[in-house]
Design an enzyme around this catalytic site. Structure first.
Site, short mmCIF file in Angstrom:
data_model
loop_
_atom_site.label_atom_id
_atom_site.label_comp_id
_atom_site.label_asym_id
_atom_site.label_seq_id
_atom_site.Cartn_x
_atom_site.Cartn_y
_atom_site.Cartn_z
N ARG A 282 6.51 41.16 63.83
CA ARG A 282 6.37 41.10 62.66
C ARG A 282 8.19 41.85 62.33
O ARG A 282 8.22 43.25 62.07
CB ARG A 282 5.47 42.83 62.06
CG ARG A 282 5.15 42.89 61.05
CD ARG A 282 4.11 43.71 60.74
NE ARG A 282 4.28 45.24 61.50
CZ ARG A 282 4.88 46.09 61.43
NH1 ARG A 282 5.69 46.45 60.61
NH2 ARG A 282 4.38 47.36 62.22
N HIS A 286 4.68 47.09 58.00
CA HIS A 286 3.33 46.67 58.48
C HIS A 286 2.06 46.41 57.14
O HIS A 286 1.56 45.46 56.31
CB HIS A 286 2.68 48.06 58.84
CG HIS A 286 0.56 47.90 59.30
ND1 HIS A 286 0.53 47.01 59.83
CD2 HIS A 286 -0.13 48.12 58.27
CE1 HIS A 286 -1.00 46.91 59.97
NE2 HIS A 286 -0.95 48.14 58.52
N TYR A 295 10.47 54.13 62.11
CA TYR A 295 9.87 53.95 64.03
C TYR A 295 10.69 53.09 64.67
O TYR A 295 9.96 52.95 65.70
CB TYR A 295 8.49 53.77 63.90
CG TYR A 295 7.71 52.45 63.23
CD1 TYR A 295 7.91 51.72 63.39
CD2 TYR A 295 7.05 52.94 62.26
CE1 TYR A 295 7.03 50.79 63.02
CE2 TYR A 295 6.91 51.61 60.56
CZ TYR A 295 7.07 50.80 61.39
OH TYR A 295 6.29 50.01 60.86
#
Length: 395
Positions: A282, A286, A295
């Site tokens: 991805r 998100h 992260y």
């Protein structure tokens, strides 16, 4: 009569044996390398020029749509969005391998599959703006699409609910004698939900013609896969439940197309489930509520940008003599204009009447919903400055 515990088929041993993770290595199907060159032409699926070009343009269209709608969310024009940047090959390539009669049950990052089926730009926009032309009548968050004519089940927010539903729907297809399957999309994070285990086990035991398609994109929101589970991805779970399983390079359209074609063929011929694990990434956040810089590193993202599924497939098209740069540029320009025009039009369409909240949920609205509607109207009338002028279109 078959031994219900299968003890008669189990090989006995007189010593303690431990079966450890990693003893069985699950291969990943890849037909195009990162430069768009075929790795094994004998194994490449039959795909005509029309289908190949449709796959390519759909992926490019979805990327443009994602970019524009993320921008619209940042401008406060819509409330929420989920982009599928980097994962287009998984959803569009698999959708291209299906029959139009096959049911699609989506998670929330499969807008490419819906676009391939023929969902229009206006339909996308009406849903995201929750206006009165939205078939869901504004009751769903943006990107919670659904279209009965296109055999695309309406998306639900809770993770994994579609997995057990897909098993049940596919069982119904089998019982009705329909020459069709159900494909169910979900992420590797959703595979941690109980619905995954219940749905896959149900499909295996009842021999349901369903394709469980897992987009393993590396992260469940901010949680990397290595912190989600210890086993060998999601493919190993399919094997554990007695389900035929394929692991595929999710950024390789040709491999995804071939894997889904094969899975559909097996599911129909043998009335059984097949699990596909597409290894992808991805590239986007998100959702528009997420900041991935917290992260993961930019170098990690750059590594995967080099594996861009659109560029990879277009290089293959070019090698076949099927890629026309001038036509592609014209398509992109036209699509940008179409998306922007549809956005501006949809945001001007009024929202659905507030009465729709209760009037077509039940045949006859119960008393308590009628009372709540009266209270809601009174609340909006008392505090009009907190609600858009079009809010509720009070009668």
């Amino acid at each position: 009569m078959q031994d219900r515990n299968h003890l008669s088929d189990v090989q006995a041993t007189n010593s303690v044996s431990l079966i450890e993770n990693g003893l069985v290595e699950i291969p990943m199907l890849q037909l195009l390398d990162e430069n768009g060159h075929e790795t094994n032409k004998e194994q490449s699926p039959e795909i005509n020029e029309t289908t190949a070009k449709r796959i390519s343009t759909t992926m490019q269209y979805i990327r443009l749509l994602d970019e524009r709608m993320v921008g619209a969310q940042r401008q406060g024009r819509i409330s929420f969005y989920l982009a599928c940047t980097g994962e287009e090959a998984s959803t569009v390539g698999s959708a291209a391998a299906l029959s139009e009669n096959d049911m699609i049950m989506s998670q929330y990052r499969e807008q490419g599959a819906l676009a391939y089926r023929g969902y229009t730009t206006d339909q996308f926009m009406n849903q995201m703006f929750s206006n009165q032309l939205d078939p869901n009548k504004g009751r769903q968050m943006p990107i919670h699409y659904g279209d009965k004519k296109l055999n695309f089940m309406t998306i639900s927010s809770p993770l994994g609910t579609q997995i057990s539903q897909a098993a049940g729907y596919a069982y119904g297809q089998k019982m009705a004698g329909e020459p069709a399957v159900t494909i169910c999309y979900f992420g590797e994070g959703a595979a941690s939900e109980g619905d995954f285990h219940a749905g896959v086990n149900m499909a295996a035991v009842l021999n349901c013609p369903v394709i469980f398609f897992c987009r393993n994109n590396g992260y469940a929101i901010s949680t990397p896969s290595e912190e989600q589970f210890k086993g060998d991805g999601i493919a190993s779970r399919g094997i554990g439940y007695g389900v035929k399983t394929i692991r595929v390079d999710g950024n390789d359209v040709l491999a995804v197309y071939a894997a889904t074609k094969k899975a559909r063929e097996i599911a129909l011929a043998e009335n059984c489930p097949v699990l596909i694990e597409a290894m992808t990434y991805r590239l986007a956040a998100h959702s528009t509520s997420d900041d991935p810089s917290g992260y993961r590193s930019k170098s990690e993202e750059d590594k995967w940008r080099a594996k861009d599924p659109i560029e990879r497939f277009n290089k293959w098209l070019d090698g076949k003599g099927w890629f026309d740069k001038k036509a592609t540029d014209a398509f992109l320009e036209k699509s940008r204009a179409e998306i922007l025009a549809a956005l501006k039009k949809a945001e001007k369409v009024p929202v659905a009447p507030i009465e729709d909240i209760v009037e077509d949920v039940y045949d006859t609205p119960p008393w308590h919903l009628k009372e709540q509607l009266v209270e809601l109207k009174a609340h909006i009338a008392k505090y009009p400055e907190h609600y858009p002028k079009t809010s509720g279109r009070l009668k």
